[in-house]
Design a protein around this motif. Sequence first.
Motif, short mmCIF file in Angstrom:
data_model
loop_
_atom_site.label_atom_id
_atom_site.label_comp_id
_atom_site.label_asym_id
_atom_site.label_seq_id
_atom_site.Cartn_x
_atom_site.Cartn_y
_atom_site.Cartn_z
N PRO A 55 10.46 -0.99 1.55
CA PRO A 55 11.42 -0.27 2.39
C PRO A 55 12.85 -0.46 1.88
O PRO A 55 13.22 -1.55 1.45
CB PRO A 55 11.23 -0.92 3.75
CG PRO A 55 10.67 -2.28 3.49
CD PRO A 55 9.97 -2.22 2.16
N GLY A 56 13.61 0.62 1.97
CA GLY A 56 14.91 0.65 1.30
C GLY A 56 16.01 -0.13 1.98
O GLY A 56 17.00 -0.52 1.34
N GLY A 57 15.88 -0.34 3.31
CA GLY A 57 16.96 -1.01 4.05
C GLY A 57 17.41 -2.32 3.43
O GLY A 57 18.58 -2.48 3.06
N PRO A 58 16.48 -3.26 3.26
CA PRO A 58 16.88 -4.55 2.70
C PRO A 58 17.42 -4.43 1.28
O PRO A 58 18.31 -5.19 0.90
CB PRO A 58 15.57 -5.36 2.71
CG PRO A 58 14.69 -4.68 3.70
CD PRO A 58 15.07 -3.25 3.71
N GLU A 59 16.92 -3.46 0.50
CA GLU A 59 17.37 -3.30 -0.89
C GLU A 59 18.82 -2.83 -0.95
O GLU A 59 19.65 -3.38 -1.67
CB GLU A 59 16.49 -2.26 -1.62
CG GLU A 59 15.03 -2.63 -1.67
CD GLU A 59 14.78 -3.86 -2.54
OE1 GLU A 59 15.49 -4.02 -3.55
OE2 GLU A 59 13.87 -4.64 -2.20
N ILE A 83 0.83 -1.21 0.00
CA ILE A 83 0.00 0.00 0.00
C ILE A 83 0.87 1.26 0.00
O ILE A 83 0.57 2.25 -0.65
CB ILE A 83 -0.92 0.02 1.25
CG1 ILE A 83 -1.82 -1.22 1.25
CG2 ILE A 83 -1.75 1.29 1.30
CD1 ILE A 83 -2.68 -1.34 2.49
N HIS A 84 1.97 1.20 0.77
CA HIS A 84 2.78 2.41 0.97
C HIS A 84 3.91 2.57 -0.05
O HIS A 84 4.53 3.62 -0.11
CB HIS A 84 3.35 2.43 2.38
CG HIS A 84 2.30 2.38 3.44
ND1 HIS A 84 1.43 3.43 3.65
CD2 HIS A 84 1.94 1.41 4.30
CE1 HIS A 84 0.59 3.09 4.62
NE2 HIS A 84 0.87 1.87 5.03
N LYS A 85 4.13 1.51 -0.81
CA LYS A 85 5.25 1.49 -1.75
C LYS A 85 5.29 2.72 -2.65
O LYS A 85 6.32 3.35 -2.83
CB LYS A 85 5.17 0.24 -2.62
CG LYS A 85 6.45 -0.56 -2.56
CD LYS A 85 6.31 -1.89 -3.25
CE LYS A 85 7.60 -2.63 -3.00
NZ LYS A 85 7.49 -4.05 -3.17
N GLU A 86 4.10 3.08 -3.20
CA GLU A 86 4.11 4.18 -4.17
C GLU A 86 4.39 5.54 -3.55
O GLU A 86 4.74 6.48 -4.25
CB GLU A 86 2.82 4.20 -4.99
CG GLU A 86 1.59 4.45 -4.17
CD GLU A 86 0.33 4.47 -5.03
OE1 GLU A 86 0.23 5.38 -5.87
OE2 GLU A 86 -0.52 3.57 -4.86
N VAL A 129 5.52 5.55 4.74
CA VAL A 129 4.21 5.19 5.27
C VAL A 129 3.28 6.40 5.27
O VAL A 129 3.62 7.47 5.76
CB VAL A 129 4.35 4.61 6.69
CG1 VAL A 129 2.99 4.20 7.22
CG2 VAL A 129 5.27 3.41 6.67
N TYR A 130 2.08 6.21 4.74
CA TYR A 130 1.10 7.28 4.65
C TYR A 130 0.06 7.05 5.76
O TYR A 130 -0.71 6.09 5.70
CB TYR A 130 0.47 7.20 3.24
CG TYR A 130 -0.26 8.43 2.83
CD1 TYR A 130 0.44 9.59 2.49
CD2 TYR A 130 -1.63 8.44 2.77
CE1 TYR A 130 -0.24 10.73 2.12
CE2 TYR A 130 -2.33 9.58 2.40
CZ TYR A 130 -1.62 10.71 2.07
OH TYR A 130 -2.30 11.85 1.71
N PRO A 131 0.06 7.93 6.80
CA PRO A 131 -0.71 7.65 8.02
C PRO A 131 -2.19 7.32 7.82
O PRO A 131 -2.70 6.36 8.40
CB PRO A 131 -0.55 8.92 8.85
CG PRO A 131 0.71 9.53 8.37
CD PRO A 131 0.83 9.18 6.92
N ALA A 132 -2.89 8.09 6.95
CA ALA A 132 -4.34 7.86 6.80
C ALA A 132 -4.60 6.48 6.19
O ALA A 132 -5.54 5.78 6.58
CB ALA A 132 -4.95 8.95 5.94
N ARG A 139 15.19 5.54 -1.93
CA ARG A 139 14.22 6.19 -2.81
C ARG A 139 14.92 7.06 -3.84
O ARG A 139 14.57 7.06 -5.02
CB ARG A 139 13.27 7.03 -1.96
CG ARG A 139 12.09 7.46 -2.74
CD ARG A 139 11.06 8.12 -1.87
NE ARG A 139 9.88 8.40 -2.66
CZ ARG A 139 9.02 9.35 -2.39
NH1 ARG A 139 9.18 10.10 -1.32
NH2 ARG A 139 7.98 9.53 -3.16
N MET A 140 15.96 7.80 -3.37
CA MET A 140 16.73 8.64 -4.30
C MET A 140 17.41 7.80 -5.37
O MET A 140 17.63 8.24 -6.48
CB MET A 140 17.82 9.39 -3.53
CG MET A 140 17.35 10.48 -2.63
SD MET A 140 18.86 11.24 -2.00
CE MET A 140 18.63 11.23 -0.31
#
Length: 386
Positions: A225-229, A42-45, A49-52, A218-219
Amino acid sequence: MKILAIETSCDETAVALLEVEGDESTVRFKVLGNGLLSQIDIHKEYGGVYPALAKRAHAQNLVPVMESALSQGGFSKNGTTPVPKELTEILTREPELEKALRAYLETHAKPEIDAIAVTHGPGLAPALWVGVNFARALSLVWNIPIVPINHMEGHMLASLAQKDGESYVVKDAKLPLLALLISGGHTELVLMNDWHSYELLGRTRDDAVGEAYDKVARMMDLPYPGGPEISKLAEKQREEGKTYSFELPRPMIHSGDCDFSFSGLKTAVLYILKKHGALSGEERAELAHAFEDVVADALWRKTERALEISGARALVLGGGVSANVNIARVFKKQMTEAFPEVHFSIPPRELTTDNAIMIGLAGFYRARKGEFSTNVEADGNLVLAG
Ligand code: KG4
Ligand code: ZN
């Protein structure tokens, strides 16, 4: 003691059922049921994380996730639970959750559980509130007390757990115990002088380390999430014995305290990307490698300082970023060389990122002390130690 634990502080909806026994000297626990639904897709795009959206997803997921945890634990369709009219009041902001819970209660009798542990902070307030209100609703219908839990204490205690056959055990914890808590929202060095008595030795002055991982990823056009990538790219470079020519600043290394800063590092990566233009696959992996080296070095140097000043007898790493293989390796090597007498542990892999098992474990310690609450509130900025 049987504990139902609920965790909704960020982007995982998690419910676990634990059977726990023991005291501060040795605690043994078994995971009877564990339900977890990640909202990563859901938050990938949004690259974060998008709170709502997190709040909505928690409200949709909580009942099915709990049902899964409870049925694994042997509580399946077996009767009905009467619903007091106050339920609507508690779940007034979550009508969808109320509907799902009512449907569940129609076909399920009250389970034999001693306490409900729920994360009440820190985290995203709207997400936390869904979990807290759900716990209050369950507490009302089942008449079972609630223990409010600090998410960071969950991470910390999970770091002390070791797998022991079918169970986990927490034993021989040496105090004072230093915890380096590294996650998407936190980077802090916390000293546990005595059980549940915390002192803050250092913290990030800007971004959390997991946040830096996610933003840098992301940059570099890597998914959330970027950590594992980033870790995967860097690890491959290391395995192949590669080097890199990117130079990144080592933040706050000479600041003379135990604080961290990661926003300068993030900006340095941004400048490199701007100056350089599009990176080739190889260059991207080199940059990931350089970034990881600086992060591990910054984390280690401040932890080393905190170990020296505190005289801690044990060090644990906790939080999602403690899943990082390079950080674990660097710390292990440094600890063996520089602090062989200090006990060092990282959490079992399945307990590193957000989960409800750690909340149930913390719930046990707190429930033993009778720390129940009839009026739990969510607090996004809750701290372990000020
Ligand atoms: O503790 P956690 O699951 O959630 C929070 O409480 O924030 O931590 C999530 C963070 C994310 O920033 C994610 O990128 C990072 O942990 N993370 C990692 C790794 N796995 C997760 N960072 C570096 N290396 C990893 N292997
Ligand atoms: Zn966390």
